[in-house]
Scaffold this motif. Structure first.
Motif: not given
Length: 363
Positions: A241-245, A154-161, A257-258
């Protein structure tokens, strides 16, 4: 509610609740003022988190009943592997090209793992490259379809949720491989586990807490109904949890949603953050309902979540990768299409992807 010194730093904040009330008209034409749904906050007691949407806890007798009556799930046929549920080769050259600000590009790695390119950043959701969703390599749910590419491809990875700590969502080998080269956003309580394997580039968040990434991206931890556990003695010591970006420049939003049972959390999310431009919502691992309804939504409820959070378009996940429950492997997308049609959703409004497939969505 548990808090830490990091939670008090300026890069983290709790989202404020809008003060305005909503209103509806009854048959007489009079306006009835209704209050917005309150934000359900995390509950931490005696070293463990309590699920406020299921405070009575887990029905263990139902768990025993399920395990005594379980039947094996039929494997995929060769036709299903080749036609209905193939693994596509990831177009890595395409992933290396920029994504326009008005678009979101997403590649399904399998289960709940997506490589998302949005608003100038690249991030992973619930990263798992393991062959088994298990604490050991020789037993436990085995991957049905291979991963479409290696993590290093994979190309650049900035963050993980990360939604929670179950083995089909958090793999220690994958976590170690990512290490500190990308920032981890995790539910509160799992920091010691990450620190023990050398990962310190992380932020823990509680429900409704927001974190800033690079000045443009806002990462929001939002509630759902589930639990956490990686050993017999650590149940619910960390949050789920679930997440919103959120792209703060365009106000476009992505939702993950997780794992979750159906609950009032989604109407809360829809009120405070809707509409959502693109959502990844679990659709699989739901049978038998007498027990699994406490933890996972089924396709009918997935459509309800889509509507509750005011999602414009959604993609089904958490299916076709590991056998975790009793429904046929290919049933979730079939039932999803049926339930989406009943809800008058077009195929484009709530669909599924093939493993390895990359789609670009104009937001």
């Amino acid at each position: 509610m548990q808090s830490t010194e990091e939670d008090k730093q300026s890069h983290l904040s709790f989202a404020s609740t809008p003060s305005s009330n909503s209103s509806v008209s009854d048959e007489s034409g009079d306006v009835e003022v209704t209050s917005p749904p309150p934000k359900t906050m995390t509950k931490f007691h005696n070293g463990r988190y309590i699920n406020p949407y299921r405070p009575e806890g887990v029905p263990y007798l139902d768990f025993i009943k399920w395990n005594l009556s379980r039947k094996s799930v039929k494997p995929l046929t060769e036709h299903e592997k080749k036609v209905d549920h193939p693994v596509l080769k990831v177009d890595l050259g395409h992933l290396a090209t920029p994504v326009q600000d008005s678009s979101l590009r997403m590649t399904w790695i399998g289960h709940s793992t997506f490589y998302v390119q949005f608003a100038g950043v690249n991030f992973l959701t619930d990263p798992v490259w393991a062959e088994r969703a298990s604490p050991v390599s020789f037993a436990g749910p085995k991957r049905l379809r291979p991963v479409p590419c290696s993590l290093d491809d994979l190309p650049q990875l900035d963050f993980i949720i990360l939604s929670h700590d179950h083995f089909d969502h958090l793999c220690i080998d994958t976590a170690k491989k990512i290490g500190n080269r990308a920032k981890w956003y995790i539910p509160v309580g799992r920091k010691p586990w990450f620190n023990a394997i050398g990962i310190t580039n992380l932020e823990e968040l509680e429900w409704w807490q927001e974190a800033d990434f690079n000045g443009r991206i806002k990462v929001v931890c939002v509630p759902c109904s589930h639990h956490s556990q990686r050993s017999p003695i650590d149940r619910n010591v960390s949050l789920w949890c679930s997440w919103i970006v959120v792209d703060k420049t365009t106000q476009k939003k992505y939702y993950h949603s997780g794992d979750t049972a159906y609950c009032s959390a989604f109407k809360e999310i829809g009120h405070h953050y809707g509409p959502i431009d693109l959502s990844c919502i679990a659709i699989g691992a739901y049978e038998p309902r007498f027990f699994i309804k406490n933890f996972h939504i089924n396709p009918e409820e997935s459509v309800m979540v889509h509507k509750d959070i005011k999602s414009i378009r959604s993609v089904g996940m958490h299916w076709g990768t590991f056998i975790l429950t009793d429904e046929p492997i290919m049933e979730p997308p079939k039932l999803l299409r049926e339930e989406a049609t009943k809800a008058n959703l077009t195929e484009d409004e709530f669909t599924v992807m093939k493993i390895g497939e990359t789609k670009t969505y104009n937001l």
